[in-house]
Write an enzyme that holds these catalytic residues in place. Structure first.
Site, PDB file in Angstrom:
ATOM      1  N   GLN A 105      -2.734  -4.253  -4.101  1.00 29.20           N
ATOM      2  CA  GLN A 105      -3.521  -3.485  -3.126  1.00 29.20           C
ATOM      3  C   GLN A 105      -4.435  -2.463  -3.798  1.00 29.20           C
ATOM      4  O   GLN A 105      -4.813  -1.460  -3.196  1.00 29.20           O
ATOM      5  CB  GLN A 105      -2.593  -2.791  -2.121  1.00 29.20           C
ATOM      6  CG  GLN A 105      -2.021  -3.740  -1.084  1.00 29.20           C
ATOM      7  CD  GLN A 105      -3.111  -4.432  -0.268  1.00 29.20           C
ATOM      8  OE1 GLN A 105      -4.162  -3.873   0.016  1.00 29.20           O
ATOM      9  NE2 GLN A 105      -2.865  -5.685   0.098  1.00 29.20           N
ATOM     10  N   SER A 106      -4.793  -2.706  -5.031  1.00 27.81           N
ATOM     11  CA  SER A 106      -5.636  -1.765  -5.766  1.00 27.81           C
ATOM     12  C   SER A 106      -7.021  -1.608  -5.129  1.00 27.81           C
ATOM     13  O   SER A 106      -7.741  -2.594  -4.943  1.00 27.81           O
ATOM     14  CB  SER A 106      -5.788  -2.262  -7.204  1.00 27.81           C
ATOM     15  OG  SER A 106      -6.836  -1.573  -7.861  1.00 27.81           O
ATOM     16  N   ASN A 107      -7.383  -0.362  -4.830  1.00 28.85           N
ATOM     17  CA  ASN A 107      -8.739  -0.078  -4.351  1.00 28.85           C
ATOM     18  C   ASN A 107      -9.748  -0.234  -5.482  1.00 28.85           C
ATOM     19  O   ASN A 107     -10.889  -0.639  -5.259  1.00 28.85           O
ATOM     20  CB  ASN A 107      -8.809   1.346  -3.795  1.00 28.85           C
ATOM     21  CG  ASN A 107      -7.885   1.547  -2.608  1.00 28.85           C
ATOM     22  OD1 ASN A 107      -7.989   0.838  -1.605  1.00 28.85           O
ATOM     23  ND2 ASN A 107      -6.960   2.493  -2.722  1.00 28.85           N
TER      24      ASN A 107
END
Ligand SMILES: *Cc1c(COP(=O)(O)O)cnc(C)c1O
Length: 326
Positions: A73-75
């Protein structure tokens, strides 16, 4: 030759949060939000300022493929994918685990797909092993004739942190006499860059549990950014909002999400910006931030991650009010 890529329109807005200030017991008008969630690329967020420098350098070095790492879920990974799309570069994202381990979440992965990125699922679950896996991926790409460029976890190199020296300069020019700038501390580049513009005394970092020794990481980056020795002990870092750990919903964060959304119509995320706001609230309660002081909350984005966070999604939907109330 300017090594910087142009990925957004600057400056981002600086807005007052009078209703949240009142709810927290701060004087109206003394709480502000710097809207770096509104950077104009790929859903926005703080990683855009860092990517302008790192991707600019990649282009100048003749790269055609960006490789980076992070959680699923890395932005930062999502915005690297967007930057690649904007600039006509291929993007390979190196994630821990397997596609199955990420199947429950959607959020940022949906956007990674829309931006056309490829994912290398490493099978590894140890986040600290991801850098080495990224190096292997780069080697594989080189053998196939591509020109890869590796961007570190979170974009937090001294080069990437320059984006937040600029961000800090923007804050100073938009609002005089700021006493506190409150920011989420993940991979550390954002806080380090802000220190470059504003000094150690005014920047309050709220650790999110992404790295083992957050103050040391920020101090090392800030030393390179400023060209003088910045020590970990000189930094203002709150460790009280990590809770059960990175990625796990911490009760004060749920309260901060609700309070900010209900007072200002502004959405924070459960991993980073919500923790930063919970830290700001705790700092007001324990007197680190006084009501007569001018405080800027740096909104670092993260909205897509909210939809990728099952616990927060379930909690929020379950708490939805009904009419007539029963
Ligand atoms: C990455 C991130 C942060 C933390 O920034 P660092 O420079 O990694 O410390 C804060 N908020 C959001 C939404 C992020 O994605």
């Amino acid at each position: 030759m300017s090594a910087k890529a142009s990925l957004s329109t600057w400056p981002t807005p600086m807005e007052p949060m009078p209703r949240l200030a009142a709810a927290l017991g701060l004087n109206g008008g003394e709480l502000w939000v710097k809207r770096d969630d509104l950077t104009g690329l790929g859903g926005g967020g703080n990683k855009v300022r860092k990517l302008e420098w790192t991707v600019g350098h990649a282009l100048a070095a003749g790269a055609d493929t960006l490789v980076t790492t992070g959680a699923a879920q890395s932005n930062h990974a999502r915005l690297t994918a967007a930057a690649g799309a904007r600039l006509g570069m291929n993007v390979v994202l190196v994630f821990p685990g397997t596609p199955d381990s990420a199947a429950a979440g959607s959020g940022n992965l949906v956007l990674d797909s829309l931006f056309g990125a490829s994912v290398h699922w490493s099978g590894e679950t140890d986040p600290s092993a991801m850098g080495a896996v990224a190096e292997d991926v780069c080697e594989q790409l080189r053998r196939s004739g591509a020109r890869p460029y590796a961007i570190p976890f979170g974009g937090s190199s001294p080069l990437g942190a320059r984006g937040y020296v600029e961000g800090g300069d923007e804050i100073r020019s938009q609002l005089p006499a700021v006493d506190h700038v409150v920011v989420a501390l993940g991979s550390g580049g954002t806080m380090a860059g802000l220190i470059g513009a504003l000094g150690e005394e005014r920047v309050l970092g709220v650790d999110c549990g992404a790295v083992a020794e957050p103050a040391e990481v920020v101090a090392a980056l800030a030393t390179e950014v400023t060209g003088r020795s910045v020590t970990a002990s000189s930094l203002r870092v709150r460790l009280d909002q990590v809770g059960p750990g990175y990625g796990v919903l911490h009760e004060p964060v749920m309260e901060a999400l609700n309070a900010t959304a209900r007072a200002e119509g502004i959405v924070l995320d459960p991993i980073y910006s919500g923790r930063a706001m919970a830290g700001l609230m705790a700092a007001v309660r324990d007197g680190e931030i006084r009501p007569d002081q001018r405080t800027v909350f740096l909104h670092t984005g993260g909205l897509p991650g909210l939809f990728g966070h099952t616990q927060t999604v379930r909690r929020s939907v379950a708490a939805l009010g009904s009419f007539p109330s029963s």
